[in-house]
Motif scaffolding. Sequence first.
Motif, short mmCIF file in Angstrom:
data_model
loop_
_atom_site.label_atom_id
_atom_site.label_comp_id
_atom_site.label_asym_id
_atom_site.label_seq_id
_atom_site.Cartn_x
_atom_site.Cartn_y
_atom_site.Cartn_z
N LYS A 251 0.85 -1.19 0.00
CA LYS A 251 0.00 0.00 0.00
C LYS A 251 0.89 1.24 0.00
CE LYS A 251 -3.57 -2.24 2.82
NZ LYS A 251 -4.31 -2.20 4.12
N TYR A 274 -5.68 0.49 -5.95
CA TYR A 274 -6.23 1.12 -4.75
C TYR A 274 -5.20 1.12 -3.61
CZ TYR A 274 -9.69 2.28 -1.16
OH TYR A 274 -10.37 2.88 -0.14
N HIS A 275 -5.50 1.84 -2.55
CA HIS A 275 -4.61 2.04 -1.40
C HIS A 275 -3.40 2.88 -1.79
CE1 HIS A 275 -6.63 -1.65 0.46
NE2 HIS A 275 -6.95 -0.61 1.23
N GLU A 276 -3.65 3.85 -2.67
CA GLU A 276 -2.67 4.88 -3.01
C GLU A 276 -1.38 4.34 -3.61
OE1 GLU A 276 -2.26 7.60 0.28
OE2 GLU A 276 -4.36 8.21 0.13
N ARG A 277 -1.53 3.24 -4.32
CA ARG A 277 -0.39 2.80 -5.13
C ARG A 277 -0.27 3.73 -6.33
NH1 ARG A 277 -3.08 -1.90 -3.49
NH2 ARG A 277 -1.81 -3.22 -2.12
#
Length: 336
Positions: A251, A274-277
């Motif tokens: 992440k 998702y999760h700010e990758r």
Amino acid sequence: MKACVLHSIAPIEQNPLELTEAPQPQPGADQALVKVSVCGVCRTDLHVIEGELPRQILPIIPGHQVIGRVEQVGAGVTRLKVGDRVGIPWLHQTCGVCEYCLEGKENLCENATFTGWLVNGGYAEYAVAPADFVYPIPEAFSDEEAAPLLCAGIIGFRSLRLSGITGPSPGKRLGIYGFGAAAHITIQVARHWGVDVYAFTRGARHRQFALDLGAAWAGGSDDAPSVKLDSVIIFAPAGELVISALKVLKKGGCIALGGIHMSPIPPIDYQLLYHERVVRSVANNTRQDGLDFLRVAAEIPIRTQTRIFDLVEANAALNALKHDAAPGAAVIRMRY
């Protein structure tokens, strides 16, 4: 002078570079004429020769990892003198007045020219370049050792920075996809900074090469190590690797795409991103990137593994690069 000239776009298997006599260039104002000793061979040269880059200018002399000595300087040159050992890199010149240049982002210059693509490069006995865009070469390196530093090294260094690894980072985990010239230099910087490196590459020989250079793990592109990675650099020009890399990225981690050309990236499932990758490209480099990298490279010192070809063998060198037959970096040597 002798030079390898590209007259028409073609697969490298057709050996399109012609060794011929070409006019020796002369330095204009603010330029230096360099007598070439060696020129590194880069995958970008393949992209130029095989037509994968736009804005083709033909005929052209490829090559942008040029090491030699200043033979002559033009009017207005004060920072160089005859006999200085210098390197001519990919970034040939920028305009200095566009919004990107004024913001310190000269790698994105709207009017930039590039050595061996838009102006003649170093597959020749002589080359010219603006004096402000050549690098002094540290004495720690021979000509052959220094050549791969000028693109494979500099772009690997910028890729490290854009992936989120900007200096000593003990315990950070970095994935590298594709283990050729750039990767074999980048891993040495990463290990110097205390980073654990995970190499994803085809073939047992390249995996062993990565392990010999200090990789913590080596596997295939679809393999997954037992831990998630903080950052990833993709040097291989294969868009599908973005999907593979997202699957092993933590992440908040970042994937830096280190090539100038890449095949199409497949559709990305949002849950992978998702999760700010972050997935970001790496475009060229600034002169400061080069200066910073060469300083770090001399401190380590970086040790490049090279395979030497004569100028007459330029097509063979590029074929070896395309077909992964030259571990490390191929370098073309001039014979006088």
